[in-house]
Design an enzyme around this catalytic site. Structure first.
Site, short mmCIF file in Angstrom:
data_model
loop_
_atom_site.label_atom_id
_atom_site.label_comp_id
_atom_site.label_asym_id
_atom_site.label_seq_id
_atom_site.Cartn_x
_atom_site.Cartn_y
_atom_site.Cartn_z
N ASP A 209 -13.66 -7.24 5.08
CA ASP A 209 -12.33 -6.84 4.63
C ASP A 209 -12.51 -5.92 3.42
OD1 ASP A 209 -9.68 -6.63 3.90
OD2 ASP A 209 -9.30 -8.78 3.79
N ASP A 220 -5.50 -1.39 3.70
CA ASP A 220 -6.08 -2.73 3.74
C ASP A 220 -6.34 -3.05 5.20
OD1 ASP A 220 -6.82 -5.34 3.36
OD2 ASP A 220 -4.92 -6.00 2.49
N HIS A 289 1.01 -9.08 4.21
CA HIS A 289 1.77 -8.84 2.97
C HIS A 289 2.24 -7.39 2.89
CE1 HIS A 289 -2.05 -7.01 1.59
NE2 HIS A 289 -2.60 -8.03 2.21
N HIS A 297 -0.62 -6.92 -3.12
CA HIS A 297 0.35 -7.91 -2.63
C HIS A 297 1.66 -7.65 -3.36
CE1 HIS A 297 -2.34 -10.70 -0.33
NE2 HIS A 297 -3.24 -10.06 -1.05
N GLU A 322 -2.21 -8.99 9.02
CA GLU A 322 -3.51 -9.62 9.20
C GLU A 322 -3.33 -11.03 9.71
OE1 GLU A 322 -5.77 -10.36 5.57
OE2 GLU A 322 -3.95 -10.05 4.38
N GLU A 417 -7.14 -7.04 10.85
CA GLU A 417 -6.05 -6.58 9.99
C GLU A 417 -5.89 -5.07 10.10
OE1 GLU A 417 -4.84 -6.93 5.24
OE2 GLU A 417 -6.95 -7.05 5.83
#
Length: 436
Positions: A209, A220, A289, A297, A322, A417
């Site tokens: 990640d 992300d 998120h 976030h 994700e 994700e």
């Protein structure tokens, strides 16, 4: 590097293929009223290209060189050429999906919504640049990661590639957060600290990640690496669940409805390990998120179970979709040596006794801002003997620690994700590649 939009059969009916780095606009033909042509004209203007002559109504337009891929510059292996040098100022669009909610189907052909998107071209283009860096770095990483490599070696391969390809420039462009390489029952927030001698094994399940950013616009995106085929079903479950979450996301969609759809798909899978069958469980206290500039976030959580959250997604928002699947209890707790930290958004001032802590806070704000960092990053910029100072900053609430998140020992967890953008006309899976 080759990047094509990966389209699942289940989503094919609602997906419109967008040009990517593998197949630039040469592969796309559209009529006068298509979004592809509108964006291509805008992109051509932005890159200084001449406008094409307008064709007669009803005839096909000749494809426009939207991506302006340079033929005189090629990527190296390992990748070292900045992505900005491979394109003439316009970067690949991600996978385009139309909104399926009945109240939003008009958006794809709405001239008003298209006009609104044209105002945001520069913003979209920057985040697409960050996405292209992610695709090229992960493509190389996936080709070289193998059993026997240390966790530090894996992370440095990814991080050095990111620094080169994004042309790292302080807080203007660079790594968005530490590279996670969580193993087996560890689901997230593990990256090696200095001296960590952990080595990747053939039977490990590793979640990679990592994030990239241009001007605080964050990509992300995560995937899972395995070598033993017994885990294929686990990876299939989580990848299917993530794609389900993406398909169900959209403007005015309730977050709980996405969670319910993800959970239904995830928990329909079983995996057999060493002669025993396990239902794949959604890790109920891990979420996707929303994302804002320099804020990974941003306030809205996208559940992967039906948690009853009636909050809706809104036009213009970015989200990291994700999902995490587990053969364990489907619930994680904090455990292990902490490596991830981030400057608090909420606490601006607090009493600090140690001068060393004040100096460290200044360094953190100057070098990382509100982006996450790890101890290795402090080591890299020359910080030493900072343990006590960092602890005081955490106790004061000025810096938040994020220890590893683990399920029950002996189980296996997987993650996939993508970052999506809820554009006025459509949903763009910005980080989509030909790998997942």
């Amino acid at each position: 590097m080759t990047v094509a939009a990966a389209l699942s059969a289940a989503a094919a009916a609602e997906v419109v293929t967008a040009p990517t780095a593998e197949k630039p606009i040469e592969a796309v033909e559209a009529d006068d009223e298509s979004e592809a042509d509108d964006d291509a004209v805008d992109a051509a203007d932005a890159s200084g290209a001449k406008k094409k002559k307008k064709k007669k109504k009803g005839k096909k337009k000749k494809p426009l060189d939207r991506l302006a891929v340079r033929n005189d510059v090629k990527q190296t292996e390992p990748p070292t050429v900045p992505v900005a040098d491979l394109f003439n100022g316009v970067f690949p669009t991600g996978e385009i999906q139309q909104y399926t909610h009945v109240d939003n189907t008009y958006r794809f052909t709405s001239e008003e919504k298209r006009a609104l998107e044209r105002l945001h071209f520069d913003e979209y283009n920057e985040i697409r640049q960050a996405a292209e860096v992610h695709r090229q770095v992960r493509s190389y990483a996936r080709s070289v990661i193998k059993p026997g490599m240390s966790m530090i070696e894996i992370c440095e391969t990814i991080e050095n590639g990111t620094r080169n390809l994004i042309k790292e420039n302080g807080l203007e462009a660079g790594i968005a957060f530490p590279t996670g390489c969580s193993l087996n029952h560890v689901a997230a927030h593990y990256t090696p600290n200095a001296g960590d001698t952990t080595v990747l094994q053939y039977d490990d399940v590793m979640k990679i990640d990592f994030g990239t950013h241009i001007g605080g616009k964050i990509i992300d995106c995560a995937f899972t690496v395995t070598f033993n085929p017994i885990y294929d079903r686990l990876l299939e479950a989580v990848k299917d669940a993530t794609n389900t979450g993406i398909r169900n996301a959209g403007i005015d969609v309730r977050l709980c409805d996405i969670g319910a759809a993800v959970q239904e798909v995830m928990e329909s899978y079983e995996v057999e390990l060493n002669g025993k069958s396990y239902q794949v469980k959604s890790i109920r206290n891990l979420n996707g998120h929303s994302i804002e500039r320099y804020k990974i976030h941003a306030g809205k959580s996208v559940p992967i179970v039906d948690n009853g959250d009636q909050t809706k997604m809104e036009e213009g928002e970015y989200f990291a979709i994700e999902t995490f699947g587990s053969t364990g209890r489907g619930y994680v707790m904090e455990d292990g040596d902490c490596s991830h930290y981030m400057r608090s958004w909420d606490v601006k001032r607090a009493p600090i006794k140690l001068p060393r802590a004040k100096q460290l806070l200044n360094t953190i704000e100057d070098r990382f801002g509100t982006l996450a960092f790890c101890k290795r990053y402090l080591d890299r910029i020359g910080e030493t003997k900072y343990a006590v100072a960092l602890k005081q900053l955490c106790e004061a609430g000025l810096v938040n620690p994020y220890p590893p998140l683990v399920d029950v020992k002996g189980c296996f967890t997987a993650q996939y994700e993508h970052t999506i953008l809820l554009r006025p006309t459509c949903k763009e899976v910005i980080s989509r590649g030909d790998d997942y």
